[in-house]
Write an enzyme that holds these catalytic residues in place. Structure first.
Site: not given
Ligand code: IPE
Ligand code: IPE
Ligand code: MG
Length: 258
Positions: A38, A86
């Site tokens: 993340d 997502n």
């Molecule tokens: C969790 O991250 C999913 C992945 C890393 C693929 P998210 O960014 O989607 O999770 P939330 O929204 O912060 O819970």
């Molecule tokens: C994790 O990074 C990757 C995916 C969930 C696909 P994020 O896209 O969730 O990054 P933040 O949480 O917005 O920083």
């Molecule tokens: Mg995230």
């Protein structure tokens, strides 16, 4: 001999860290490491860049971490790359992620073959675009006999969806009279999850500091050791992973006993 070996290993570490690879106890390594990758978006935002740039840098980190785990001797590595939730992100971001994924699968195939890594996938694969599914199938087929390490990508993955699928499969067998509902046990449930034949994660890492599970491996993490680091995924590196493994080796896992 030891001195040279130590020196050589030390020099592999690009930046100083309090734990080095050579200090890890090879007999106490986790069999399965799972990571919630993340923080790509925040990494980009901090630099006034587009979120997509964060995902691109994040995919470089994936390469580094896969390589490092192979080098260390981690048998199973599961990476949470895209959740069922997502899909609700803007279409442009979802498309960019799918394109990146396809690129990653194509570019890493030869390295996986060279390093004896088997690619596996967990999640609602049927929801992925056909180009991604094709690249996945190709790499999974090409690497199916590799046995030094399993790289498991969680794609379009949700822990609740996995449990729903498991319940449907088990209920169906019960309805057909192939299993006795009274005989349903934890082992049978595990055998009907996407992760059948894969041991539960010993370690769960989440980068970017969020204190939540976000629908990842809900059943399987019952006794995983959890590590949450504020580091954003594009900045996560080998040194930090080694540090976490070192901390893991210092933890006492009790599994409910005394
Ligand atoms: C969790 O991250 C999913 C992945 C890393 C693929 P998210 O960014 O989607 O999770 P939330 O929204 O912060 O819970
Ligand atoms: C994790 O990074 C990757 C995916 C969930 C696909 P994020 O896209 O969730 O990054 P933040 O949480 O917005 O920083
Ligand atoms: Mg995230």
């Amino acid at each position: 001999m030891n001195a040279t070996k130590k020196k050589r290993k030390k020099s592999l570490n690009s930046s100083p860290s309090s734990a080095s690879l050579s200090e890890l106890d090879a007999t106490q390594l986790p069999a399965h490491l799972a990571i919630i990758m993340d923080g790509n978006g925040r990494w980009a935002k901090k630099r006034l860049l587009n979120r997509i740039m964060g995902h691109e840098r994040g995919s470089d980190t994936v390469r580094t971490i896969v390589r490092t785990c192979r080098e260390i001797g981690i048998r199973y590595l599961t990476l949470y790359a895209f959740s069922t939730e997502n899909w609700q992100r803007p279409k442009t971001e979802v498309e960019a992620l799918m394109t990146l994924l396809k690129k990653f699968l194509k570019s890493e195939k030869s390295e996986m073959l060279q390093n004896d890594i088997r690619l596996r996938v967990i999640g609602q694969i049927h929801r992925l675009p056909s180009g991604v599914r094709k690249a996945l199938e190709e790499t999974m087929t090409a690497t199916r006999d590799n046995s030094s390490m399993d790289l498991i990508l969680a794609l379009s993955y949700g822990g609740r969806a996995e449990i729903v699928d498991m319940v449907q499969a088990v209920a169906d067998k019960a309805r057909q009279g192939r299993i006795d509902p009274q005989a349903i046990n934890a082992e049978m449930i595990a055998d009907h999850l996407y992760t059948r034949e894969i041991p539960d994660p010993d370690i769960l890492i989440r980068t970017s500091g969020e204190m939540r599970i976000s629908n990842f491996l809900l059943w399987q993490i019952a006794y995983s050791e959890i590590f949450i680091t504020p580091t954003l995924w594009p900045d996560f590196n080998k040194d930090e992973l080694v540090q976490i493994l070192n901390d893991f080796q210092g933890r006492e896992r009790r599994f409910g006993k005394v």
